[in-house]
Design a protein around this motif. Structure first.
Motif, PDB file in Angstrom:
ATOM      1  N   SER A 123       0.801  -1.224   0.000  1.00 44.53           N
ATOM      2  CA  SER A 123       0.000   0.000   0.000  1.00 44.53           C
ATOM      3  C   SER A 123       0.835   1.275   0.000  1.00 44.53           C
ATOM      4  O   SER A 123       0.286   2.367  -0.184  1.00 44.53           O
ATOM      5  N   ALA A 124       2.141   1.147   0.200  1.00 39.81           N
ATOM      6  CA  ALA A 124       2.948   2.359   0.381  1.00 39.81           C
ATOM      7  C   ALA A 124       2.938   3.253  -0.859  1.00 39.81           C
ATOM      8  O   ALA A 124       2.604   4.441  -0.773  1.00 39.81           O
ATOM      9  N   ALA A 125       3.313   2.706  -2.012  1.00 44.56           N
ATOM     10  CA  ALA A 125       3.429   3.549  -3.212  1.00 44.56           C
ATOM     11  C   ALA A 125       2.069   4.147  -3.623  1.00 44.56           C
ATOM     12  O   ALA A 125       1.988   5.346  -3.894  1.00 44.56           O
ATOM     13  N   PRO A 126       0.981   3.353  -3.632  1.00 43.40           N
ATOM     14  CA  PRO A 126      -0.319   3.951  -4.002  1.00 43.40           C
ATOM     15  C   PRO A 126      -0.765   5.057  -3.046  1.00 43.40           C
ATOM     16  O   PRO A 126      -1.383   6.028  -3.466  1.00 43.40           O
ATOM     17  N   LEU A 127      -0.442   4.919  -1.756  1.00 44.64           N
ATOM     18  CA  LEU A 127      -0.802   5.981  -0.795  1.00 44.64           C
ATOM     19  C   LEU A 127       0.066   7.217  -1.035  1.00 44.64           C
ATOM     20  O   LEU A 127      -0.416   8.352  -0.953  1.00 44.64           O
ATOM     21  N   MET A 128       1.323   6.995  -1.342  1.00 50.24           N
ATOM     22  CA  MET A 128       2.228   8.146  -1.561  1.00 50.24           C
ATOM     23  C   MET A 128       1.788   8.985  -2.755  1.00 50.24           C
ATOM     24  O   MET A 128       1.806  10.204  -2.690  1.00 50.24           O
TER      25      MET A 128
END
Ligand SMILES: Cc1cc2nc3c(=O)[nH]c(=O)nc-3n(C[C@H](O)[C@H](O)[C@H](O)COP(=O)(O)OP(=O)(O)OC[C@H]3O[C@@H](n4cnc5c(N)ncnc54)[C@H](O)[C@@H]3O)c2cc1C
Length: 293
Positions: A123-128
Motif C-alpha cells: 500500500s505504500a506507493a499507491p498511498l504516496m
C-alpha cells in the motif's frame, strides 16, 4: 516458547493508556498476518499484545471533509468490496487486490501493512502518489504525518512506542485523473513484490510516481515527475524520466531478484504504469484491476 499477556481494549483511550504503560514491551495486533510470523521467528518478543480489533472507531471507512478515511482496523477485503474505494481511489483498490490471497486479505489491514514497513509493502506507493496522510495518536495527543515521511527504514516508521496509528486519510481529487499500480512477483498468487510502481496523473498532466521494493523505504521519484510535468509523455520524455527513476532507486539483490533485474524492470514497468494511467484518464481503459504486466 514465548509467553505474553493479551488485552483486547474496547476503546482507543484504554488502548492508548496500555500503550503508555507498556511502551516498547507491547505490540499492537491487527490481522496478525505479519506480527504472528515475527513472534514465531522471535524477531519480536512482546510482553503484551494489544489487540485493536474491538475498537469501533478504528473500523470506520468513510468519505468526510474532502477525504476518504480508512480506519486502522479496515481489512483489505473490506477495501476491495467498497464502492467508495473502487470509484474514488481506484489505484488503492487495484493494489489492494494484489495483496496475498483472499484468506490473508480477510484479516490483513492496510494500516498493519504500512506499520510493518517492509520496503515492498503493497500500500505504500499507491498511498504516496495520492498524498495520503497517516493519523497517529498517543495519550498526550495526536499528530498527522504525510505517507511520504512515514517510513524511516526497513521495518521502521515514525510511530513511537506509546503511539497507535488510528487511520489513513486520502484526499479526494477533482476533475479527471488516472492511476495505475504495477506489481512484479515471481509468480501469480501469494508473493510480495520484486518491484512495484504506482502512478497518478491528472488532467493538467501533473504526474505522481512512486516505487516500492527498490530501496530501504518506498519512495516518490520527484525527478521523473518534474520531467513529465505538464507534457504529453513522448518517447523522448519517457527516456529522460526513466533515467531519473534509475538514478533514484537503490535496489538490492535478494532471494526474489538480482539488483540488475530489478533495475531493468523498474524501467519496463515505468512505461507500462504511465501508459495505463494516461489511458485510463483519457479513455477509461484498461479497466482497473486488469493485468498490467
Ligand atoms: C502468506 C502471506 C502473503 C502475504 N502477501 C503480501 C503481499 O502480497 N503484499 C504485502 O504487502 N504484504 C503481504 N503479506 C504481509 C501482510 O499480510 C500485510 O503486510 C498485512 O497488510 C499486515 O496487516 P495485519 O493487519 O495483518 O498487521 P499485523 O500483523 O497485525 O501488524 C503488522 C505490524 O504493524 C503493527 N501495527 C498494527 N496495527 C497498528 C496500528 N494501528 N498502529 C501502529 N502499529 C500497528 C503491528 O504491531 C505489527 O508490527 C503477506 C503475508 C502472508 C502471511
Amino acid at each position: 516458547m514465548l509467553n505474553f499477556d493479551y488485552r483486547r481494549p474496547e476503546s482507543l483511550v484504554e488502548a492508548l493508556s496500555l500503550r503508555k504503560e507498556w511502551g516498547g514491551k507491547s505490540s499492537l495486533l491487527m490481522g496478525g498476518t505479519d506480527l504472528f510470523l515475527a513472534i514465531e521467528e522471535e524477531v519480536r518478543r512482546p510482553e503484551l499484545l494489544i489487540d485493536l480489533k474491538k475498537i469501533d472507531e478504528l473500523s470506520r471507512l468513510e468519505e468526510k471533509d474532502g477525504s476518504v478515511h480508512i480506519g486502522a482496523a479496515v481489512t483489505y477485503s473490506e477495501l476491495i468490496r467498497s464502492d467508495l474505494i473502487h470509484d474514488k481511489l481506484p489505484g488503492i483498490w487495484e493494489s489492494s487486490r494484489l495483496v496475498a490471497s483472499v484468506g490473508i486479505r480477510n484479516s490483513a489491514t492496510m494500516v498493519g501493512n504500512i506499520c510493518n514497513a517492509v520496503p515492498s509493502a503493497e500500500s505504500a506507493a499507491p498511498l504516496m502518489v495520492r498524498g495520503a496522510m497517516i493519523h497517529i495518536a498517543s495519550s498526550s495527543g495526536s499528530r498527522t504525518v504525510p505517507a511520504v515521511d512515514f517510513f524511516t527504514g526497513p521495518r521502521r516508521t515514525v510511530v513511537k512506542d506509546d503511539e497507535i496509528v488510528t487511520s489513513i486519510s486520502v484526499p479526494l481529487l477533482k476533475g479527471k485523473f488516472g492511476e495505475s499500480y504495477v506489481k512484479l512477483g515471481r509468480y501469480r498468487g501469494e508473493d510480495i513484490a520484486q518491484v512495484a510502481t504506482a502512478v497518478l496523473v491528472d488532467e493538467k498532466l501533473n504526474f505522481a510516481i512512486a516505487y516500492g521494493a527498490v530501496g530501504p523505504v518506498p519512495m516518490r521519484i520527484p525527478g521523473a515527475e518534474a520531467v513529465l510535468k505538464g507534457k504529453k509523455p513522448t518517447a523522448d520524455l519517457l527516456d529522460k524520466a526513466k533515467a531519473e527513476v534509475l538514478s533514484t532507486v537503490t535496489p538490492i539483490a535478494d532471494i526474489r531478484a538480482s539488483r540488475e533485474y530489478r533495475l531493468h524492470m523498474c524501467a519496463v514497468m515505468f512505461e507500462k504504469a504511465i501508459a495505463a494511467a494516461v489511458s485510463r484518464m483519457e479513455t477509461g481503459a484498461p479497466a482497473y484491476g486488469a493485468r498490467l504486466i
